[in-house]
Scaffold this motif. Structure first.
Motif, PDB file in Angstrom:
ATOM      1  N   MET A  21       0.833  -1.209   0.000  1.00  0.00           N
ATOM      2  CA  MET A  21       0.000   0.000   0.000  1.00  0.00           C
ATOM      3  C   MET A  21       0.873   1.266   0.000  1.00  0.00           C
ATOM      4  O   MET A  21       0.563   2.239  -0.673  1.00  0.00           O
ATOM      5  N   VAL A  22       1.960   1.262   0.759  1.00  0.00           N
ATOM      6  CA  VAL A  22       2.853   2.418   0.798  1.00  0.00           C
ATOM      7  C   VAL A  22       3.509   2.630  -0.564  1.00  0.00           C
ATOM      8  O   VAL A  22       3.563   3.753  -1.073  1.00  0.00           O
ATOM      9  N   VAL A  23       3.977   1.566  -1.182  1.00  0.00           N
ATOM     10  CA  VAL A  23       4.597   1.666  -2.503  1.00  0.00           C
ATOM     11  C   VAL A  23       3.572   2.163  -3.528  1.00  0.00           C
ATOM     12  O   VAL A  23       3.873   3.034  -4.351  1.00  0.00           O
ATOM     13  N   ALA A  24       2.349   1.647  -3.483  1.00  0.00           N
ATOM     14  CA  ALA A  24       1.301   2.092  -4.408  1.00  0.00           C
ATOM     15  C   ALA A  24       0.991   3.571  -4.188  1.00  0.00           C
ATOM     16  O   ALA A  24       0.806   4.326  -5.146  1.00  0.00           O
ATOM     17  N   GLY A  25       0.946   4.016  -2.944  1.00  0.00           N
ATOM     18  CA  GLY A  25       0.702   5.426  -2.644  1.00  0.00           C
ATOM     19  C   GLY A  25       1.806   6.318  -3.160  1.00  0.00           C
ATOM     20  O   GLY A  25       1.545   7.384  -3.738  1.00  0.00           O
ATOM     21  N   LEU A  26       3.058   5.907  -2.978  1.00  0.00           N
ATOM     22  CA  LEU A  26       4.190   6.681  -3.483  1.00  0.00           C
ATOM     23  C   LEU A  26       4.180   6.749  -5.012  1.00  0.00           C
ATOM     24  O   LEU A  26       4.466   7.796  -5.603  1.00  0.00           O
TER      25      LEU A  26
END
Length: 150
Positions: A21-26
């Motif tokens: 989720m963090v990678v997708a948000g970035l």
């Protein structure tokens, strides 16, 4: 044993889900930043370190040979193309009817491709949007070459 396996599974999967989720948000933020930068209006010329130093610049024909040395002063703005409505008419099959616009913006000479078929090039790089020109730059419009001079 089943309870222990489920607990280990959750302990491993939950951090991986958060990481994804963090990678997708970035990635989403990066895409938004690129979209904002690329959608800037053409009148917001990114000048960087390229600034005018002294008198006004103009374009001087290099090719075709029969127009060599002829100058184009871009104040007021001029449109280069094959069309009868263009300020600078050039009989070249690789030039669109309304190919490029050259103008003095805030004291700086700029060029902008007007959606031509074959593109406009400065120092062999395709012009995207409006580009600031410096003395010595070589501009190619179809088969016609110009040099930026004082």
């Amino acid at each position: 044993m089943t309870l222990l396996t489920a607990t280990n599974y959750a302990a491993v999967i939950r951090p991986l889900q958060v990481l994804v989720m963090v990678v997708a948000g970035l990635f989403f933020l990066w895409v938004m930043r690129v979209a904002i930068v690329e959608s800037r209006p053409a009148d917001q010329v990114s000048s960087g370190s390229r600034r005018r130093r002294g008198s006004s610049l103009s374009l001087q024909f290099i090719e075709p040979v029969e127009r060599k040395g002829e100058r184009i002063v871009a104040d007021p703005p001029v449109v280069i193309g094959r069309g009868a409505d263009c300020d600078v008419q050039v009989a070249d099959t690789y030039i669109s009817s309304r190919h490029a616009r050259v103008a003095i913006d805030g004291g700086d000479l700029t060029i902008e491709d007007l959606g031509s078929t074959n593109g406009t090039y400065v120092n062999q790089e395709m012009v995207r949007g409006r580009l600031l020109l410096e003395r010595g730059d070589i501009v190619q419009v179809g088969g016609v070459l110009f040099e930026v001079v004082r």
